[in-house]
Write a protein that holds these residues in place. Structure first.
Motif, mmCIF file in Angstrom:
data_model
loop_
_atom_site.group_PDB
_atom_site.id
_atom_site.type_symbol
_atom_site.label_atom_id
_atom_site.label_comp_id
_atom_site.label_asym_id
_atom_site.label_seq_id
_atom_site.Cartn_x
_atom_site.Cartn_y
_atom_site.Cartn_z
ATOM 1 N N TRP A 21 -3.732 -1.913 4.557
ATOM 2 C CA TRP A 21 -3.568 -1.330 3.229
ATOM 3 C C TRP A 21 -3.769 0.178 3.273
ATOM 4 O O TRP A 21 -2.965 0.933 2.714
ATOM 5 C CB TRP A 21 -4.561 -1.958 2.253
ATOM 6 N N GLN A 22 -4.840 0.624 3.907
ATOM 7 C CA GLN A 22 -5.146 2.051 3.924
ATOM 8 C C GLN A 22 -4.085 2.843 4.683
ATOM 9 O O GLN A 22 -3.695 3.939 4.248
ATOM 10 C CB GLN A 22 -6.533 2.291 4.527
ATOM 11 N N TRP A 36 -7.764 -4.590 5.325
ATOM 12 C CA TRP A 36 -8.150 -3.295 4.759
ATOM 13 C C TRP A 36 -7.452 -2.155 5.490
ATOM 14 O O TRP A 36 -6.960 -1.216 4.856
ATOM 15 C CB TRP A 36 -9.663 -3.131 4.858
ATOM 16 N N THR A 64 -7.577 5.528 -3.289
ATOM 17 C CA THR A 64 -7.266 4.405 -2.401
ATOM 18 C C THR A 64 -8.471 3.989 -1.577
ATOM 19 O O THR A 64 -8.648 2.814 -1.272
ATOM 20 C CB THR A 64 -6.073 4.752 -1.494
ATOM 21 N N LEU A 65 -9.340 4.946 -1.221
ATOM 22 C CA LEU A 65 -10.506 4.610 -0.393
ATOM 23 C C LEU A 65 -11.640 4.006 -1.215
ATOM 24 O O LEU A 65 -12.364 3.135 -0.724
ATOM 25 C CB LEU A 65 -11.001 5.857 0.337
ATOM 26 N N PHE A 120 -9.570 0.565 -3.725
ATOM 27 C CA PHE A 120 -9.045 -0.503 -2.869
ATOM 28 C C PHE A 120 -8.659 -1.738 -3.686
ATOM 29 O O PHE A 120 -9.153 -2.840 -3.486
ATOM 30 C CB PHE A 120 -10.061 -0.870 -1.783
ATOM 31 N N SER A 179 -1.051 2.962 2.393
ATOM 32 C CA SER A 179 -1.312 3.786 1.214
ATOM 33 C C SER A 179 -1.382 5.270 1.565
ATOM 34 O O SER A 179 -0.813 6.114 0.855
ATOM 35 C CB SER A 179 -2.624 3.341 0.561
ATOM 36 N N GLY A 236 0.814 -1.207 0.000
ATOM 37 C CA GLY A 236 0.000 0.000 0.000
ATOM 38 C C GLY A 236 0.847 1.256 0.000
ATOM 39 O O GLY A 236 0.517 2.247 -0.666
#
Length: 235
Positions: A146-147, A143, A48-49, A52, A150, A27
């Motif tokens: 990753w967020q 999730w 990114t939101l 995904f 990122s 990410g």
């Protein structure tokens, strides 16, 4: 059957924990790539939101940067993400009884590794307590990792010098994430064919070599799986 099961949740978190660092690192690289490709911080955050999907994001970014037609960008992202149709088909029998809004949310948060780990734990669709909690214990940390990676990459993108070689680090991270998913001959054949086609088609315009490689890899895996199924049924 859908009530919260803390034990299943904790087991899932422990199972998925070793993958979170690789997910966050991947990410981070995608976040930096979005900013480096010319997206503004708000645009990168929205991508990114909402999207995904790291592979689709990286496939779309060079097309956006070169001004490719929107149809090519859209088709590339769709083809790269076709695997999620397969994931949805595999998960659907387990959670078909849930309201469609909840299934839609679970589908958005689900990722490659989370689905693979869930299906290893529950290979059959037989009703079992704790299934929903186990899936949530995999997908929500995935999730979140990753967020976090990122978003950090987005804000650091303009400050990171190219000589750090984060692109190669990201490649290593995704390879580490991908290798455990190559289970069985069809998957291995698909990976090998996709890799060979990607190299051979590297010079195609608009990075279409990636699109061709994905389609070729999927076709090879499905062909090998079909042949092996017929051989198993043969006397």
């Amino acid at each position: 059957m859908d009530r919260h099961h803390p034990q299943a949740w904790r087991e899932a978190v422990r199972t998925g924990m070793p993958t979170l660092f690789g997910i966050a690192a991947w990410g981070l690289v995608v976040g930096i790539a979005m900013v480096k490709s010319g997206l503004t911080v708000p645009q990168a955050l929205a991508m990114t939101l909402l999207v995904f999907a790291g592979s689709a994001q990286l496939a779309a970014l060079p097309l956006i940067a070169t001004g490719a037609p929107i149809s090519v960008i859209f088709l590339t992202a769709v083809v790269v993400n076709l695997r999620f149709v397969i994931f949805s088909a595999l998960l659907a029998p387990h959670f078909a009884h849930l309201p469609w809004r909840q299934r839609l949310m679970l589908g958005y948060v689900s990722g490659d590794l989370a689905v693979a780990l869930f299906l290893q734990k529950y290979p059959t669709t037989d009703p079992q307590d704790g299934k929903l909690s186990y899936l949530k214990g995999l997908i929500y940390p995935n999730w979140s990792a990753w967020q976090v990676g990122s978003i950090i990459g987005i804000f650091l993108g303009s400050a990171v010098p190219p000589e750090w070689g984060l692109g190669f680090a990201g490649t290593l991270a995704i390879v580490c994430v991908m290798i455990p998913l190559i289970v069985g001959v069809p998957a291995l054949c698909g990976v090998l064919v996709a890799g060979a086609v990607a190299v051979a088609a590297f010079a195609l315009p608009y990075k279409l070599g990636l699109l061709v490689a994905v389609v070729a890899g999927m076709a090879a895996a499905m062909l090998v799986e079909s042949v092996m199924a017929r051989l198993r049924r043969a006397p």
